[in-house]
Design a protein around this motif. Structure first.
Motif: not given
Length: 250
Positions: A4, A7, A18-19, A22-23, A26, A45, A52, A54
């Motif tokens: 994490a 990223i 992917e962003k 993940f956002s 998060d 986390y 992670f 993808f």
């Protein structure tokens, strides 16, 4: 496979989808007003113990290569580690279609496995000690999908897997008191989180009436008893090379 912190610090280049995924992940695990039920995942986390990956399409072959790497290194990541797998969002399918996709994936993974099934695990699903096994490692697997609209703890913008080695729970749930406290905490956080009532299939590993496989993929609130979806058969010895092509030291 990324951390994490890599990223969030912009150390890796991600595609837009992917962003976004993940956002979303998060924000879900960091939400203090509406805490995510899985306390182990949240704590892991926070401590950067999760890993992670993808995929545009999750297949047994591409997942197996990363999962081998994870299985061989997870103890160095931290006691509350998990491997989170995202698939690029596509047209939303039905719960049943996602369920079939999930169990077909586990069946295919098992066929690719170059290591024998763990000797400490029964091969019969209808056993309270059964757990999925890959690369010699027992693991608990949770599937999230965009079709889950009432069981929000199992919802994700795309098809998603969270893979937790059984080793993670060895110290956390090794006594009856610890297991009861953890189960109680998760239940208290789960009730206000989901629209659906707590699934009757959620239970403690090893309890006589608990079956782990029923917890891997939960429906969206119907709570129907389903037949065994995983069929471990005699496997031909796999000659597939599952070593990561570009192994990354994290």
């Amino acid at each position: 496979m990324y951390t994490a912190s890599e990223i969030n610090d912009g150390e890796v280049s991600l595609k837009k989808w992917e962003k976004v995924l993940f956002s979303d992940f998060d924000a879900t695990l960091k939400n203090k007003d509406r805490p995510f039920p899985c306390i182990f995942g949240v704590n892991g986390y926070k401590r950067d113990m999760l890993r992670f990956s993808f995929y545009e399409n999750i297949t047994a072959l591409n997942l197996a290569k990363d999962l081998v790497h994870y299985c061989e290194n997870y103890k160095s990541y931290g006691k509350q580690t998990s491997f989170v797998v995202f698939e690029q969002p596509k047209e939303i399918k039905t719960i049943e279609e996602y369920r079939n996709k999930f169990w077909n994936l586990l069946n295919d993974l098992s066929k690719l496995d170059n290591k024998p099934w763990s000797k400490v695990l029964p091969e019969n699903l209808d056993d309270p000690a059964w757990e999925f096994c890959f690369h010699g490692e027992p693991m608990f697997i949770v599937c999230n999908t965009p079709a889950h609209v009432n069981r929000l703890s199992r919802r994700s913008p795309g098809f998603m897997l969270t893979i937790q080695p059984r080793w993670v729970f060895d110290d956390l749930l090794d006594t009856e008191i610890k297991a009861n406290n953890a189960f109680s905490t998760v239940t208290k956080r789960l009730e206000p989180y989901d629209i659906a009532s707590k699934s009757p299939f959620l239970g403690k590993y090893g309890d006589a009436h608990n079956r782990e496989y029923t917890q891997y993929f939960l429906d969206d609130g119907e709570d129907k008893k389903l037949s065994c979806p995983f069929h471990k058969m005699e496997r031909e010895e796999s000659n597939v090379n599952l070593e990561p092509e570009h192994e990354k030291v994290i």
